[in-house]
Design a protein around this motif. Structure first.
Motif, PDB file in Angstrom:
ATOM      1  N   ALA A  67     -27.734  25.891   0.757  1.00  0.00           N
ATOM      2  CA  ALA A  67     -26.750  24.934   1.282  1.00  0.00           C
ATOM      3  C   ALA A  67     -25.349  25.369   0.886  1.00  0.00           C
ATOM      4  O   ALA A  67     -24.402  25.258   1.670  1.00  0.00           O
ATOM      5  CB  ALA A  67     -27.054  23.535   0.758  1.00  0.00           C
ATOM      6  N   GLU A  68     -25.221  25.897  -0.320  1.00  0.00           N
ATOM      7  CA  GLU A  68     -23.913  26.347  -0.790  1.00  0.00           C
ATOM      8  C   GLU A  68     -23.461  27.608  -0.067  1.00  0.00           C
ATOM      9  O   GLU A  68     -22.307  27.728   0.338  1.00  0.00           O
ATOM     10  CB  GLU A  68     -23.973  26.593  -2.302  1.00  0.00           C
ATOM     11  N   SER A  69     -24.395  28.546   0.110  1.00  0.00           N
ATOM     12  CA  SER A  69     -24.025  29.824   0.731  1.00  0.00           C
ATOM     13  C   SER A  69     -23.936  29.724   2.251  1.00  0.00           C
ATOM     14  O   SER A  69     -23.319  30.573   2.895  1.00  0.00           O
ATOM     15  CB  SER A  69     -25.058  30.897   0.351  1.00  0.00           C
ATOM     16  N   ALA A  80     -30.728  24.256  -2.542  1.00  0.00           N
ATOM     17  CA  ALA A  80     -29.360  23.984  -2.989  1.00  0.00           C
ATOM     18  C   ALA A  80     -28.500  25.243  -2.888  1.00  0.00           C
ATOM     19  O   ALA A  80     -27.342  25.193  -2.462  1.00  0.00           O
ATOM     20  CB  ALA A  80     -29.383  23.456  -4.429  1.00  0.00           C
ATOM     21  N   GLU A  81     -29.081  26.377  -3.279  1.00  0.00           N
ATOM     22  CA  GLU A  81     -28.325  27.632  -3.205  1.00  0.00           C
ATOM     23  C   GLU A  81     -27.986  27.990  -1.764  1.00  0.00           C
ATOM     24  O   GLU A  81     -26.887  28.468  -1.469  1.00  0.00           O
ATOM     25  CB  GLU A  81     -29.144  28.760  -3.843  1.00  0.00           C
TER      26      GLU A  81
END
Lengths: 152, 152, 152
Positions: free
Chosen positions: B78-80, B75-76
């Protein structure tokens, strides 16, 4: 190893075993170097083993000289707080008719300072002649070249 | 795997097969991690597998915990917009008398931002205990150390 | 290679030999590329081999086209004084029922300028279909993706 009539290619019966042995040899040898295990490193060469690094005008010869080099490097790294790693890759292995083995590889040299980011500071190629000595593979000749000095 | 009388060295009959299997195991396991395949990653550990990463004060234990960690990392990322790669090298493999296998390796961790250049941001060493479980090799214990924190 | 009833896993009798052969294949193939050995490089593909690099809108097809690409790259590197290295890692190998072999890997591309430090300038993944052709493994299809362009 008995004398063979011709070089051993990748489809020879003995190739998979030799290839795995060479990869593991490098894993162990480079760990000795990076850990500063000078005597263990020296024993991965033959008694009169030759190492021609790109940073010296003349090759190093013999286990005593090889071990001394690692001890000095270990002391320097202990002072600087850097950890070095030699990452061998792209290993090509060829068994010669005389029983020796030629191994060509790429070697990334990575330095990590204490508390800092790792730095790929040298890219080299390595050409080894390995021989079986006391049951173990050992380096009889090592020639290393730096990519930043392609003509050296 | 039956109990063996002594450790299996590089010249043992079973070594080439084991070595190839271990290399392929890491290729698949790290691809699961880098792709964010949390459940597949967790299954490369034993049910009660232990993973001691250098970034946590306590080891992670069990597949549920391991999978949750990968899901969070995915998830991290995908965000970055970053892609991470774990490149395992210099694999030393030793079969123990009890049938377990110890594997020591170097691991480069490389992050590439979308539209940017890759960055070797961490250099680590990995010490695994692998066991055969349901026919497959799985990690029962993993200990990772960072080169920038040599005393940690 | 005869048709097989099912895919060959890591514990199949033929796997260690195939795995070693694939690793050595990449070592030799990438050295041809990095040395600018255009014809030797082209021969590591099938006659009608396909190479889909991320930098081109259409795949390259056939040995003549593949060799021309390497010759051009060699001329550019000779002018710039840079040395490039393709470091293949994390090789997963799967033999298909039809006798072809799928190989997935990570590839670090490292450039070193004359007199300068090496730079990891591209991180890619490679998905090859290899076939046995004239006794040798050759690439029939290669698809490469860049980590900095994850959706490309």
């Amino acid at each position: 190893m008995s004398v063979q009539a011709e070089p051993v290619g990748a489809q020879h019966d003995g190739f998979p075993a030799l290839y795995a042995e060479v990869l593991r040899f490098y894993a162990r040898q480079m760990r000795f170097l990076d850990d500063g295990a000078a005597e263990e490193w020296a024993l991965t060469f033959t008694e009169d083993g030759m190492f021609a690094p790109p940073s010296l005008p003349e090759p190093l010869r013999g286990r005593g000289t090889l071990a001394a080099g690692v001890k000095q490097a270990k002391a320097e790294m202990a002072e600087s707080g850097e950890v070095h790693r030699h990452v061998v890759s792209m290993v090509d292995v060829q068994a010669n008719p005389d029983g020796s083995v030629e191994a060509r590889s790429y070697v990334q040299v990575i330095a990590t300072p204490r508390g800092g980011e790792p730095n790929l500071y040298m890219m080299t190629t390595c050409h080894d002649v390995l021989v079986r000595d006391g049951g173990e593979l050992r380096v009889s000749e090592r020639r290393v070249r730096r990519d930043d000095r392609p003509s050296a």
